[in-house]
Write a protein that holds these residues in place. Structure first.
Motif, PDB file in Angstrom:
ATOM      1  N   LYS A  51       0.836  -1.198   0.000  1.00 43.50           N
ATOM      2  CA  LYS A  51       0.000   0.000   0.000  1.00 43.50           C
ATOM      3  C   LYS A  51       0.876   1.256   0.000  1.00 43.50           C
ATOM      4  N   ALA A  52       1.927   1.219   0.815  1.00 46.11           N
ATOM      5  CA  ALA A  52       2.845   2.358   0.885  1.00 46.11           C
ATOM      6  C   ALA A  52       3.532   2.576  -0.468  1.00 46.11           C
ATOM      7  N   ALA A  53       3.846   1.468  -1.153  1.00 43.13           N
ATOM      8  CA  ALA A  53       4.469   1.560  -2.477  1.00 43.13           C
ATOM      9  C   ALA A  53       3.495   2.208  -3.467  1.00 43.13           C
ATOM     10  N   ARG A  54       2.210   1.838  -3.366  1.00 45.12           N
ATOM     11  CA  ARG A  54       1.198   2.440  -4.235  1.00 45.12           C
ATOM     12  C   ARG A  54       1.050   3.940  -3.963  1.00 45.12           C
ATOM     13  N   HIS A  55       1.041   4.307  -2.678  1.00 46.28           N
ATOM     14  CA  HIS A  55       0.976   5.733  -2.324  1.00 46.28           C
ATOM     15  C   HIS A  55       2.164   6.487  -2.925  1.00 46.28           C
ATOM     16  N   SER A  56       3.331   5.849  -2.921  1.00 46.71           N
ATOM     17  CA  SER A  56       4.537   6.487  -3.465  1.00 46.71           C
ATOM     18  C   SER A  56       4.374   6.741  -4.964  1.00 46.71           C
ATOM     19  N   TYR A 125      13.473   5.927  -3.567  1.00 43.98           N
ATOM     20  CA  TYR A 125      13.449   5.732  -2.117  1.00 43.98           C
ATOM     21  C   TYR A 125      12.284   6.568  -1.595  1.00 43.98           C
ATOM     22  N   SER A 126      11.421   5.963  -0.831  1.00 45.21           N
ATOM     23  CA  SER A 126      10.300   6.742  -0.303  1.00 45.21           C
ATOM     24  C   SER A 126      10.068   6.451   1.169  1.00 45.21           C
ATOM     25  N   VAL A 141       8.830  11.578   1.958  1.00 47.33           N
ATOM     26  CA  VAL A 141      10.073  11.609   1.177  1.00 47.33           C
ATOM     27  C   VAL A 141       9.879  10.791  -0.088  1.00 47.33           C
ATOM     28  N   LEU A 142      10.322  11.320  -1.206  1.00 41.91           N
ATOM     29  CA  LEU A 142      10.296  10.538  -2.450  1.00 41.91           C
ATOM     30  C   LEU A 142      11.434  11.017  -3.361  1.00 41.91           C
TER      31      LEU A 142
END
Ligand SMILES: *[C@@H]1O[C@H](CO)[C@@H](O)[C@H](O)[C@H]1NC(C)=O
Ligand SMILES: *[C@@H]1O[C@H](CO)[C@@H](O)[C@H](O)[C@H]1NC(C)=O
Length: 145
Positions: A51-56, A125-126, A141-142
């Motif tokens: 989910k965090a990867a999708r948000h990124s 990197y996020s 951070v992204l």
């Protein structure tokens, strides 16, 4: 959080191999470990990580003016830290899809570009901060290259 025994093992290793290390330094290391908030590695296929990867990826799309949408393709490393909720730290690859931004499609239905000239994969990197009980998240951070 690292288990206490791991840190104890680390401490005694340092003490037994390095005469100059003072017990004070060892004690600080130990304290840091038992406090909540020590980042730990987490499975890259954990639902929270995905989910965090999708948000990124969504954040990336929101911040760039590419005509196509990008989508996460692979998480190679994930850490999680407890900070009033969870903070995920990810090494994630995101790639250009065939979906155009203007059509607002769901990323789930977007396939990666296969056209050689349009194909692009970026390494990012996020850091994504999630407060599950408030259903809130923030990509703090992204960095992609
Ligand atoms: C998308 O960008 C707009 C303006 O740049 C910003 O206000 C908004 O919060 C962003 N949304 C996300 C999910 O990052
Ligand atoms: C790939 O994309 C380029 C640029 O949009 C386009 O000119 C080309 O025809 C495409 N090639 C194929 C095989 O679709």
């Amino acid at each position: 959080m690292l288990p206490a025994w791991a840190l104890l093992a680390f401490c005694s290793f340092v003490l037994s191999t390095t005469r100059d290390v003072s017990p004070g330094i060892c004690f600080q290391t130990f304290n840091l470990g038992v406090k909540p908030g020590f980042p730990k590695t987490i499975e890259t296929n954990n639902p929270g990580v995905l989910k965090a990867a999708r948000h990124s990826a969504e954040r990336f799309n929101n911040c760039t003016n590419d005509i196509f949408l990008y989508k996460e393709s692979h998480v190679s490393r994930a850490l999680v830290q407890i900070v009033k909720g969870l903070k995920y730290m990810l090494d994630v690859k995101i790639g250009r899809t065939t979906c155009k931004k203007t059509k607002h499609p769901s990323l789930d239905n977007c396939d990666f570009q296969t056209n050689y000239t349009l194909k692009q994969i970026l390494s990012c990197y996020s850091e994504v901060w999630v407060i599950p009980w408030l259903q809130r998240f923030e990509v703090s951070v992204l960095h992609c290259h």
